[in-house]
Write a protein that holds these residues in place. Structure first.
Motif: not given
Length: 290
Positions: A186-210
């Motif tokens: 069913g329909q939901r809404d989300f309030l989240s913090v989104r965070y991005s980080s990069k290393s030499e070989s990877r890109v990361y994206m993380g998040g959590a409710a806030t």
């Protein structure tokens, strides 16, 4: 005994408090006030005539104009979101990179595989592994930089709005899922913090409710909670224009749905998301055929 220790600490710190900048004194004030509240709640102390919080408030009123006070408050808020994003990514990586407990949940004909694991508290999380015909930088641009455009290619999303940017790598978003046929949750809404980080070989994206003061839970929506969750983007060794895509989905949908139904719907949602992402990549670049 605790009252005596608190007074001793206050006395020792007095010369240092006077030399602190406004934001540092504000942080100390909050810390002092929290100690007082906790001890009061246990009946162990009353407000003294002098305390770090009273002294710093008095000093701030004398030396800090309203504009500086607003700036300090905003800085504190920014630090909160930055830390929330970093902590969410680190916690999610611990889960997704752990070796124990993962079991195959479903496999798609295109080679995508979803694994599941039960965390403490009996919450089930899901890890999708796939290969996509796009570079990590291209996927980061689609999934993070242009996140507000996601509803244009994913019919399961009604809208995503960025409420606040904190630097280039952190944002607070409000997301509303679409009312689509076959949506078991069913329909939901989300309030989240989104965070991005990069290393030499990877890109990361993380998040959590806030939380966001100006956007409390909305009437007519069940506010679900994400996280900690993450996406890992890593170029294939022999094909840097292709990416190994790993997505940890960790969600509390709230409401009164049977957990068995939720555990069936979430991995299906991951598979659908990846399908729509591939279609979007193909529309942008016809050579993306996988």
């Amino acid at each position: 005994m605790q009252r005596a220790v608190l007074k001793l600490c206050c006395g020792i710190s007095y010369p240092h408090v006077r030399s602190m900048a406004g934001l540092q004194r504000a942080a100390l004030a909050a810390f002092g006030q929290e100690i007082s509240v906790r001890l009061q709640s246990r009946g162990q102390m009353s407000h003294p005539a002098w305390s770090p919080s009273r002294w710093t408030r008095h000093q701030e009123e004398e030396k800090t104009d309203p504009a500086e006070q607003r700036t300090a408050a905003l800085a504190d808020e920014d630090v909160f979101y930055l830390r929330r994003g970093e902590e969410a990514l680190n916690e999610a990586l611990e889960i997704v990179e752990s070796k124990d407990g993962w079991k195959p949940e479903m496999a798609e004909k295109n080679g995508d595989v979803i694994y599941s694991k039960v965390l403490m508290g009996n919450r089930k999380v899901f890890r999708l592994e796939a290969e996509l015909d796009a570079s990590p930088e291209e996927l980061h641009d689609i999934l993070f930089v242009r996140v507000e455009e996601m509803h244009e290619w994913n019919p399961n999303i009604r809208r995503i709005r960025v409420l606040k940017h904190v630097g280039r790598n952190t944002m607070v978003t409000h997301e509303v899922s679409a009312e689509t046929a076959g949506n078991l949750i069913g329909q939901r809404d989300f309030l989240s913090v989104r965070y991005s980080s990069k290393s030499e070989s990877r890109v990361y994206m993380g998040g959590a409710a806030t939380q966001f003061e100006s956007l409390p839970p909305q009437p007519g929506f069940v506010r679900a909670e994400d996280g900690p969750t993450c996406i890992i983007l890593q170029p294939l060794q022999d094909h840097p224009d292709r990416t190994r895509f790993i997505w940890l989905l960790n969600m509390d949908v709230k409401g009164w749905l049977p957990q068995s139904l939720v555990n069936k719907a979430l991995p299906r949602a991951q598979a659908d998301f990846t399908k729509h992402l591939r279609l979007h990549l193909t529309a942008q670049n016809p050579e993306h055929r996988r």
